[in-house]
Design a protein around this motif. Structure first.
Motif, mmCIF file in Angstrom:
data_model
loop_
_atom_site.group_PDB
_atom_site.id
_atom_site.type_symbol
_atom_site.label_atom_id
_atom_site.label_comp_id
_atom_site.label_asym_id
_atom_site.label_seq_id
_atom_site.Cartn_x
_atom_site.Cartn_y
_atom_site.Cartn_z
ATOM 1 N N PHE A 1 67.889 -104.218 53.214
ATOM 2 C CA PHE A 1 68.749 -103.871 54.341
ATOM 3 C C PHE A 1 68.084 -102.816 55.224
ATOM 4 O O PHE A 1 68.087 -102.931 56.453
ATOM 5 C CB PHE A 1 70.097 -103.365 53.818
ATOM 6 C CG PHE A 1 71.066 -102.966 54.885
ATOM 7 C CD1 PHE A 1 71.865 -103.917 55.502
ATOM 8 C CD2 PHE A 1 71.204 -101.644 55.266
ATOM 9 C CE1 PHE A 1 72.770 -103.561 56.490
ATOM 10 C CE2 PHE A 1 72.111 -101.266 56.251
ATOM 11 C CZ PHE A 1 72.893 -102.236 56.862
ATOM 12 N N VAL A 2 67.506 -101.787 54.600
ATOM 13 C CA VAL A 2 66.837 -100.724 55.369
ATOM 14 C C VAL A 2 65.636 -101.294 56.122
ATOM 15 O O VAL A 2 65.421 -100.978 57.301
ATOM 16 C CB VAL A 2 66.426 -99.551 54.448
ATOM 17 C CG1 VAL A 2 65.543 -98.551 55.192
ATOM 18 C CG2 VAL A 2 67.663 -98.857 53.889
ATOM 19 N N ALA A 3 64.856 -102.155 55.459
ATOM 20 C CA ALA A 3 63.703 -102.762 56.130
ATOM 21 C C ALA A 3 64.160 -103.570 57.348
ATOM 22 O O ALA A 3 63.522 -103.523 58.409
ATOM 23 C CB ALA A 3 62.926 -103.650 55.156
ATOM 24 N N GLU A 4 65.259 -104.301 57.211
ATOM 25 C CA GLU A 4 65.807 -105.065 58.336
ATOM 26 C C GLU A 4 66.337 -104.137 59.430
ATOM 27 O O GLU A 4 66.210 -104.435 60.617
ATOM 28 C CB GLU A 4 66.937 -105.979 57.854
ATOM 29 C CG GLU A 4 66.458 -107.174 57.064
ATOM 30 C CD GLU A 4 65.713 -108.165 57.920
ATOM 31 O OE1 GLU A 4 66.242 -108.598 58.958
ATOM 32 O OE2 GLU A 4 64.575 -108.511 57.539
ATOM 33 N N ALA A 5 66.935 -103.029 59.036
ATOM 34 C CA ALA A 5 67.534 -102.097 60.003
ATOM 35 C C ALA A 5 66.492 -101.440 60.894
ATOM 36 O O ALA A 5 66.785 -101.098 62.041
ATOM 37 C CB ALA A 5 68.344 -101.031 59.274
ATOM 38 N N ILE A 6 65.280 -101.255 60.385
ATOM 39 C CA ILE A 6 64.253 -100.569 61.178
ATOM 40 C C ILE A 6 63.278 -101.541 61.834
ATOM 41 O O ILE A 6 62.409 -101.123 62.587
ATOM 42 C CB ILE A 6 63.486 -99.521 60.335
ATOM 43 C CG1 ILE A 6 62.769 -100.182 59.156
ATOM 44 C CG2 ILE A 6 64.426 -98.418 59.877
ATOM 45 C CD1 ILE A 6 61.902 -99.233 58.354
ATOM 46 N N ARG A 7 63.452 -102.832 61.573
ATOM 47 C CA ARG A 7 62.564 -103.827 62.175
ATOM 48 C C ARG A 7 62.846 -103.917 63.675
ATOM 49 O O ARG A 7 63.992 -104.085 64.094
ATOM 50 C CB ARG A 7 62.790 -105.183 61.533
ATOM 51 C CG ARG A 7 61.876 -106.258 62.102
ATOM 52 C CD ARG A 7 62.227 -107.600 61.567
ATOM 53 N NE ARG A 7 62.406 -107.541 60.137
ATOM 54 C CZ ARG A 7 61.980 -108.445 59.279
ATOM 55 N NH1 ARG A 7 61.380 -109.510 59.733
ATOM 56 N NH2 ARG A 7 62.197 -108.313 58.000
#
Length: 193
Positions: A23-29
């Motif tokens: 989720f965090v990786a997607e949020a900062i993409r």
């Protein structure tokens, strides 16, 4: 039995943590190239969102824009001033303000109503990267016939992470999970009651 419960708890925690990292990786993409759409919807509540949506409108990525979740008594001139923008000719005809929504569910309902009344079938959704998954899920539920194109904005909290950022991300991840698993109950019905 205790061993079984402990195993279940360990699996639950590991699953939650693994999902959280994703989720965090997607949020900062960052967003990819944004195609043209019928409309733009920007959800209020964070820095840079309205400016990013106006950039899309000015670049003719869409002809109409909704700013959802605007506080009562706030008008377009106020929002433009807060975003450091000037009132351009034609904005009044192209930008609608939604004053009814106070939650993400409300944003979704407000967006669906606006999109249907304007015959829009594709929307660029502008909100914070950490909020995007839940916003897309809620809008997708309220407006399943539309194509949704995410354009995430990265607020300052994501650039300089802190303990507060971690709390925000874990809260938003948990809220998104509740939406995904259909555990938001009748909240959809309460927003505009």
């Amino acid at each position: 039995m205790l061993r079984g419960l402990a195993g279940f708890a360990a699996l639950f925690i590991l699953g939650w943590l693994g999902g959280f990292v994703w989720f965090v990786a997607e949020a900062i993409r960052p967003a990819g190239p944004i195609p043209k759409a019928d409309g733009i919807v920007v959800l209020t509540g964070g820095a840079g969102r309205i400016g990013a949506a106006l950039d899309l409108l000015d670049a003719d990525r869409a002809q109409l824009m909704l700013i959802s979740g605007v506080s009562e008594g706030v008008d377009l001139a106020d929002l433009l001033r807060a975003a450091g923008r000037t009132f351009e000719p034609g904005y009044a005809d192209r930008i609608a303000l939604g004053h009814a929504a106070t939650t993400t569910i409300g944003n979704a309902l407000e967006t669906a109503s606006w999109a249907r009344s304007n015959g829009l079938h594709s929307l660029i959704v502008v909100t914070a990267g950490y909020h995007m998954r839940r916003a897309l899920a809620e809008i997708g539920t309220a407006l399943p016939e539309a194509t949704l194109i995410p354009d995430p904005v990265q607020p300052p909290a994501m650039i300089r992470p802190s303990l507060g950022t971690l709390k925000l991300l874990s809260s938003e991840y948990t809220k998104w999970l509740l939406v995904v698993f259909g555990l938001t109950g009748a909240a959809h019905l309460r927003e505009f009651a």
